[in-house]
Motif scaffolding. Structure first.
Motif, short mmCIF file in Angstrom:
data_model
loop_
_atom_site.label_atom_id
_atom_site.label_comp_id
_atom_site.label_asym_id
_atom_site.label_seq_id
_atom_site.Cartn_x
_atom_site.Cartn_y
_atom_site.Cartn_z
N HIS A 88 -22.06 -61.14 101.36
CA HIS A 88 -22.62 -60.18 100.24
C HIS A 88 -21.94 -59.08 100.28
N SER A 89 -21.55 -58.75 99.12
CA SER A 89 -20.81 -57.45 98.77
C SER A 89 -21.38 -56.79 97.50
N LEU A 136 -17.64 -50.71 98.46
CA LEU A 136 -17.94 -52.09 98.44
C LEU A 136 -18.62 -52.38 99.84
N ARG A 164 -20.50 -54.52 102.43
CA ARG A 164 -20.49 -55.82 103.00
C ARG A 164 -21.38 -56.22 104.05
N ARG A 165 -22.03 -57.32 103.58
CA ARG A 165 -22.82 -57.78 104.82
C ARG A 165 -22.78 -59.28 105.03
N ASN A 166 -22.73 -59.72 106.40
CA ASN A 166 -22.73 -60.89 106.69
C ASN A 166 -23.65 -61.19 108.00
N PRO A 211 -13.56 -62.84 103.86
CA PRO A 211 -14.57 -62.30 102.97
C PRO A 211 -16.21 -62.27 103.42
N ALA A 212 -16.93 -61.30 103.17
CA ALA A 212 -18.29 -61.27 103.64
C ALA A 212 -19.16 -62.05 102.82
N ALA A 228 -16.74 -57.80 108.25
CA ALA A 228 -17.74 -58.21 107.10
C ALA A 228 -18.99 -57.64 107.03
N ASN A 229 -19.32 -56.49 107.94
CA ASN A 229 -20.68 -55.62 107.78
C ASN A 229 -20.38 -54.32 108.10
N ASN A 288 -9.54 -57.64 102.70
CA ASN A 288 -11.07 -57.88 102.53
C ASN A 288 -11.05 -59.38 101.74
#
Length: 249
Positions: free
Chosen positions: A19-20, A27, A29-31, A16-17, A38-39, A12
């Motif tokens: 937004h977490s 967790l 995660r959005r990217n 790194p994404a 990452a999503n 992770n």
């Protein structure tokens, strides 16, 4: 022996994404939808109310135009999450092995190389162009920019083995996470394969890592990628964990 939960945390941090969001042990995660890791949700702990947590994740991802996805390793919580997601209509994607080794052991197995590999702390335009063309995640300039932001959020080393003019023969990335190094984005231009260039890139990156006091390395390899697995086996990497994604159909 490193635990699956520790491996999940290292991966992770290495990718790194943007937004977490913490959700009762998960967790989220959005990217911008770029790359599954990452999503996807990293389910490190068990939510008090699984149904509500799943509803929250699905609504959040769908609101951002992202397909709801979970990264499922032996450390996933709750322990029956994989079965719960299957029953909810989620499909398995990308079964992957996580492997580790001592850097000194890997270097001892790598042949000497006179390849002129350049190492930097940021991905150059040439590095990005090669990666996106050979092993990138697809998409246009916006997706490439989002992928580059993932790369640049953490400390890492970037290797370029240049060709003629602005061409690049091979590239690689080594994330520096705590006292570990993570091998990512190893790619060789199709015109230059079977010449030992991947090994030259790995050697250059690991030598630089040792100069910074790093002693251990991890990597992820898709289970179906037989050639890559054979290479890593020869270099002394051993499987310590595994994961797959559950993606909403």
């Amino acid at each position: 022996m490193i635990t699956a939960a520790c491996i999940d945390n290292l991966m992770n941090q290495g990718w790194p994404a943007a937004h977490s969001t913490e959700l009762d042990g998960w967790l989220v995660r959005r990217n911008d939808g770029v790359t599954l890791r990452a999503n996807s949700v990293l389910p490190a702990g068990a939510p008090f109310d699984l149904g509500k947590a799943l509803d929250y994740v699905e609504n959040l991802y769908q609101a951002h135009g992202i397909t709801p996805s979970f990264q499922i390793s032996p450390a996933a919580q709750p322990t029956d999450l994989d079965a719960q997601l299957e029953a909810r209509g989620y499909e398995v994607r990308n079964p992957t092995l996580v492997q580790c080794a001592e850097i000194a052991d890997v270097l001892a197995k790598l042949p000497e190389s006179d390849a002129d590999v350049n190492i930097s702390s940021v991905p150059s335009d040439r590095w990005m162009k090669c990666w996106w063309a050979v092993d990138g995640r697809g998409g246009g300039p916006a997706e490439q920019a989002s992928a580059q932001q993932i790369l640049e959020r953490g400390r890492a080393l970037y290797a370029v083995l240049p060709g003629e003019a602005e061409d690049v023969k091979a590239i690689g990335r080594l994330a520096l996470v705590d006292d570990w190094a993570g091998l990512y984005c190893l790619a060789v231009d199709e015109a230059f394969r079977r010449q030992g260039l991947a090994r030259a890139v790995i050697r250059a990156l690991l030598q630089e890592a040792t100069s910074r006091g790093v002693e251990r390395v991890f990597l992820c390899v898709v289970e179906a990628n037989t050639p890559a697995r054979a290479l890593y086996d020869r270099l002394g990497f051993r499987t310590v964990s595994q994961y797959h994604y559950r993606v909403r159909a």
